[in-house]
Write a protein that holds these residues in place. Sequence first.
Motif, PDB file in Angstrom:
ATOM      1  N   ASP A 273       0.804  -1.221   0.000  1.00 43.00           N
ATOM      2  CA  ASP A 273       0.000   0.000   0.000  1.00 43.00           C
ATOM      3  C   ASP A 273       0.843   1.280   0.000  1.00 43.00           C
ATOM      4  O   ASP A 273       0.575   2.187  -0.792  1.00 43.00           O
ATOM      5  CB  ASP A 273      -0.989  -0.007   1.174  1.00 43.00           C
ATOM      6  CG  ASP A 273      -1.955   1.157   1.112  1.00 43.00           C
ATOM      7  OD1 ASP A 273      -2.517   1.409   0.019  1.00 43.00           O
ATOM      8  OD2 ASP A 273      -2.157   1.817   2.139  1.00 43.00           O
TER       9      ASP A 273
ATOM     10  N   THR B 189       0.354   4.017  -3.010  1.00 45.10           N
ATOM     11  CA  THR B 189      -0.132   5.367  -2.684  1.00 45.10           C
ATOM     12  C   THR B 189       0.966   6.408  -2.884  1.00 45.10           C
ATOM     13  O   THR B 189       0.679   7.532  -3.302  1.00 45.10           O
ATOM     14  CB  THR B 189      -0.689   5.445  -1.245  1.00 45.10           C
ATOM     15  OG1 THR B 189       0.289   5.011  -0.328  1.00 45.10           O
ATOM     16  CG2 THR B 189      -1.938   4.615  -1.098  1.00 45.10           C
TER      17      THR B 189
ATOM     18  N   SER C 140      -4.417   4.534  -5.763  1.00 43.73           N
ATOM     19  CA  SER C 140      -4.983   3.894  -4.570  1.00 43.73           C
ATOM     20  C   SER C 140      -4.926   2.385  -4.775  1.00 43.73           C
ATOM     21  O   SER C 140      -5.073   1.888  -5.895  1.00 43.73           O
ATOM     22  CB  SER C 140      -6.421   4.357  -4.314  1.00 43.73           C
ATOM     23  OG  SER C 140      -7.264   4.010  -5.378  1.00 43.73           O
TER      24      SER C 140
ATOM     25  N   TRP D 189      -6.701  -0.773  -4.620  1.00 37.53           N
ATOM     26  CA  TRP D 189      -8.089  -1.229  -4.582  1.00 37.53           C
ATOM     27  C   TRP D 189      -8.193  -2.552  -3.825  1.00 37.53           C
ATOM     28  O   TRP D 189      -9.108  -2.770  -3.060  1.00 37.53           O
ATOM     29  CB  TRP D 189      -8.637  -1.360  -6.004  1.00 37.53           C
ATOM     30  CG  TRP D 189     -10.076  -1.722  -6.031  1.00 37.53           C
ATOM     31  CD1 TRP D 189     -10.607  -2.963  -6.235  1.00 37.53           C
ATOM     32  CD2 TRP D 189     -11.184  -0.856  -5.809  1.00 37.53           C
ATOM     33  NE1 TRP D 189     -11.982  -2.914  -6.164  1.00 37.53           N
ATOM     34  CE2 TRP D 189     -12.351  -1.618  -5.906  1.00 37.53           C
ATOM     35  CE3 TRP D 189     -11.301   0.507  -5.540  1.00 37.53           C
ATOM     36  CZ2 TRP D 189     -13.628  -1.090  -5.748  1.00 37.53           C
ATOM     37  CZ3 TRP D 189     -12.569   1.046  -5.387  1.00 37.53           C
ATOM     38  CH2 TRP D 189     -13.704   0.244  -5.487  1.00 37.53           C
TER      39      TRP D 189
ATOM     40  N   HIS E 121      -7.299   4.954  -9.866  1.00 41.62           N
ATOM     41  CA  HIS E 121      -7.029   6.390  -9.882  1.00 41.62           C
ATOM     42  C   HIS E 121      -8.250   7.062 -10.474  1.00 41.62           C
ATOM     43  O   HIS E 121      -8.906   6.496 -11.366  1.00 41.62           O
ATOM     44  CB  HIS E 121      -5.781   6.684 -10.722  1.00 41.62           C
ATOM     45  CG  HIS E 121      -5.287   8.083 -10.573  1.00 41.62           C
ATOM     46  ND1 HIS E 121      -5.798   9.128 -11.295  1.00 41.62           N
ATOM     47  CD2 HIS E 121      -4.329   8.603  -9.768  1.00 41.62           C
ATOM     48  CE1 HIS E 121      -5.174  10.236 -10.949  1.00 41.62           C
ATOM     49  NE2 HIS E 121      -4.271   9.943 -10.021  1.00 41.62           N
TER      50      HIS E 121
END
Length: 151
Positions: free
Chosen positions: A12, A16, A21, A23, A42
């Motif tokens: 993550d 990020t 992001s 998912w 995105h």
Amino acid sequence: MAKVDELTALIDPVVTGMGFSLWGIEYIRSGKYSTLRIYIDHEDGIGVDHCADVSRQVSAVMDVEDPISTEYTLEVSSPGMDRPLFTLEQYSAFVNEWVEIKLKYAFEGRRNFKGVIVGIEESDVVIAADGEEFLLPIESIDKGRVIPNFS
């Protein structure tokens, strides 16, 4: 599930940090080979170059941290229109949409549900299927996927 949580904690920050992001993650073990599938999103969409860039960065982190001891294939993808759903927040974002849900174990004699998400109640996904409403605990859901509507 612990392995997915470990991988999520590792991946993550990379995703990020690149402006996307995370998912969701699928970790599929099959004998001595595994597949690590990462879904990124995105607001402006995801292209092949985005997936390649994330793949290179995640691969470098995976090489250093080595959280998977067996051989594996790394796949990075957009969730797409038939996006898999992983969290209560994701299910909540798709209220009134058609979904397919497969449970880890049978509930009222069945594992597969196809219907409309009615809402969320505490930690349950409420789905209307076959003329009935079912409360499906999020921890009992093996896979959930949005059914695209092209009309």
